[in-house]
Design an enzyme around this catalytic site. Structure first.
Site, PDB file in Angstrom:
ATOM      1  N   ARG A  73      80.338  46.566  52.786  1.00 16.65           N
ATOM      2  CA  ARG A  73      79.701  46.476  51.599  1.00 16.65           C
ATOM      3  C   ARG A  73      79.218  45.156  51.381  1.00 16.65           C
ATOM      4  O   ARG A  73      77.875  44.901  50.947  1.00 16.65           O
ATOM      5  CB  ARG A  73      80.343  47.093  50.374  1.00 16.65           C
ATOM      6  N   HIS A 111      75.694  42.953  50.068  1.00 15.40           N
ATOM      7  CA  HIS A 111      75.253  41.872  48.981  1.00 15.40           C
ATOM      8  C   HIS A 111      74.796  40.654  49.462  1.00 15.40           C
ATOM      9  O   HIS A 111      74.064  39.963  49.060  1.00 15.40           O
ATOM     10  CB  HIS A 111      76.808  41.579  48.275  1.00 15.40           C
ATOM     11  N   LEU A 150      58.863  28.727  36.791  1.00 19.43           N
ATOM     12  CA  LEU A 150      59.518  30.061  36.589  1.00 19.43           C
ATOM     13  C   LEU A 150      60.898  29.953  35.966  1.00 19.43           C
ATOM     14  O   LEU A 150      61.821  29.186  36.532  1.00 19.43           O
ATOM     15  CB  LEU A 150      59.764  30.877  38.039  1.00 19.43           C
ATOM     16  N   GLU A 176      80.475  46.465  33.778  1.00 16.05           N
ATOM     17  CA  GLU A 176      81.086  47.760  34.482  1.00 16.05           C
ATOM     18  C   GLU A 176      81.412  47.219  35.697  1.00 16.05           C
ATOM     19  O   GLU A 176      82.365  47.840  36.559  1.00 16.05           O
ATOM     20  CB  GLU A 176      80.145  48.907  34.553  1.00 16.05           C
ATOM     21  N   GLU A 200      57.140  48.447  30.848  1.00 13.56           N
ATOM     22  CA  GLU A 200      56.724  49.414  32.027  1.00 13.56           C
ATOM     23  C   GLU A 200      57.592  49.411  33.196  1.00 13.56           C
ATOM     24  O   GLU A 200      58.489  48.639  33.438  1.00 13.56           O
ATOM     25  CB  GLU A 200      55.513  48.807  32.808  1.00 13.56           C
ATOM     26  N   TRP A 205      83.223  44.925  36.901  1.00 11.49           N
ATOM     27  CA  TRP A 205      84.590  44.358  37.192  1.00 11.49           C
ATOM     28  C   TRP A 205      85.599  45.508  37.711  1.00 11.49           C
ATOM     29  O   TRP A 205      86.520  45.071  38.210  1.00 11.49           O
ATOM     30  CB  TRP A 205      84.903  43.623  35.831  1.00 11.49           C
ATOM     31  N   TRP A 236      72.794  50.318  51.842  1.00  8.77           N
ATOM     32  CA  TRP A 236      72.095  49.452  52.838  1.00  8.77           C
ATOM     33  C   TRP A 236      73.285  49.135  53.870  1.00  8.77           C
ATOM     34  O   TRP A 236      72.890  49.471  54.982  1.00  8.77           O
ATOM     35  CB  TRP A 236      71.469  48.421  52.357  1.00  8.77           C
ATOM     36  N   ASP A 289      69.751  47.445  43.102  1.00  7.02           N
ATOM     37  CA  ASP A 289      70.640  48.368  43.539  1.00  7.02           C
ATOM     38  C   ASP A 289      70.442  48.625  44.935  1.00  7.02           C
ATOM     39  O   ASP A 289      69.245  48.540  45.382  1.00  7.02           O
ATOM     40  CB  ASP A 289      70.315  49.692  42.559  1.00  7.02           C
ATOM     41  N   GLY A 290      71.590  49.187  45.411  1.00 12.30           N
ATOM     42  CA  GLY A 290      71.618  49.783  46.925  1.00 12.30           C
ATOM     43  C   GLY A 290      72.059  48.750  47.941  1.00 12.30           C
ATOM     44  O   GLY A 290      71.926  49.111  49.124  1.00 12.30           O
TER      45      GLY A 290
END
Ligand code: FPP
Length: 250
Positions: A43, A47, A141, A77, A217, A79, A35, A30-31
């Site tokens: 924006r 991204h 991974l 959401e 956690e 979209w 940023w 998020d953010g």
């Protein structure tokens, strides 16, 4: 545990107890917007820098032996965002999926995706399919991208899937328990996350992995996602290593 020691990991790794590295880390990235706003940039630039963080964190997670990394890349959401931003995110996602194949191969990363993948534009679906297929046999991974994802939608689809099995006579309603539910979620192939990281300081789950996060956690940092890099990731792992997990016991 085998650890790749690049110069960077060598300087930071001694801080982390490698025996206590979480098996599965989930991240709410998020953010990006904030940023960009702080720098007077569009924006989409946030991204773009966020995609750089994704690259770095995937590499860092693999380096310390995290087995599963689930990234909340696009929610159901999302979209509802302006059309141009959604289009830019989809272009960025497609480019990432295409450009990252060699790097994923080099680092033995297996790509997977969860969510309502059929909502994605056809060209993104195609690239996603191709990248998943290309990395299918990698044994390091597992990188899981949550795309057009919603925890509630996942639960609704889970209920429908269980009902179908009951209707077909493959399952007795009395057999439905936690295990059966887990086996009908998108995440049936992965263990539940041990650690959830959320950047940008918001204290919300935002409809992410609602069932799977029951005993996870939580680590929240005010750092914005484009600034969340290797060092910040290792700080989260270090914090996790100091936690006492009791799973409801004493
Ligand atoms: C949240 O920031 C971020 C998103 C909605 C999208 C996440 C996308 C990326 C990190 C880049 C592309 C992804 C991949 C896998 C290459 P926000 O826009 O909600 O930020 P704000 O809350 O500050 O507005």
């Amino acid at each position: 545990m085998q650890v790749k020691t690049t110069n960077e990991t060598r300087t930071i790794l001694p801080e982390i107890d490698l025996r206590k590295v979480p098996r599965h880390v989930a991240i709410i990235m998020d953010g990006n917007g904030r940023w960009a706003k702080q720098r007077g940039l569009p924006r989409v630039e946030g991204h773009r820098q966020g995609a750089e963080s994704v690259r770095e964190i995937v590499r860092a997670a693999g380096d310390v032996g995290v087995e599963y990394l689930t990234l909340y890349a696009f929610s159901v959401e999302n979209w509802n965002r302006p059309k141009a931003e959604v289009a830019a995110l989809m272009r960025l996602l497609r480019k990432f999926l295409k450009d990252e194949i060699p790097e994923l191969q080099k680092n033995n990363v297996r790509l997977q995706a969860i969510g309502r993948l059929s909502d994605l534009p056809p060209e993104v679906q195609e690239q996603l399919h191709e990248s998943i297929e290309a990395t299918r046999k990698n044994s390091g991974l597992t990188l899981v991208l949550a795309l057009s994802y919603s925890g509630r939608v996942e639960m609704v689809e889970c209920v429908h899937s269980i009902l179908r099995e009951i209707k077909l006579g493959h399952l007795d309603p009395a057999q439905v328990d936690e295990k059966v539910i887990s086996q009908h979620l998108y995440t049936r192939y992965y263990p539940d996350p041990d650690l959830l990281v959320r950047t940008s300081g918001e204290m919300r789950l935002s409809n992410f992995l609602l069932w799977q996060l029951s005993y996870t956690e939580i680590f929240i940092t005010t750092i914005l996602w484009p600034d969340f890099r290797r060092k910040e990731f290792f700080a989260a792992l270090q914090d996790f290593a100091s936690r006492q997990r009791r799973f409801g016991g004493v």
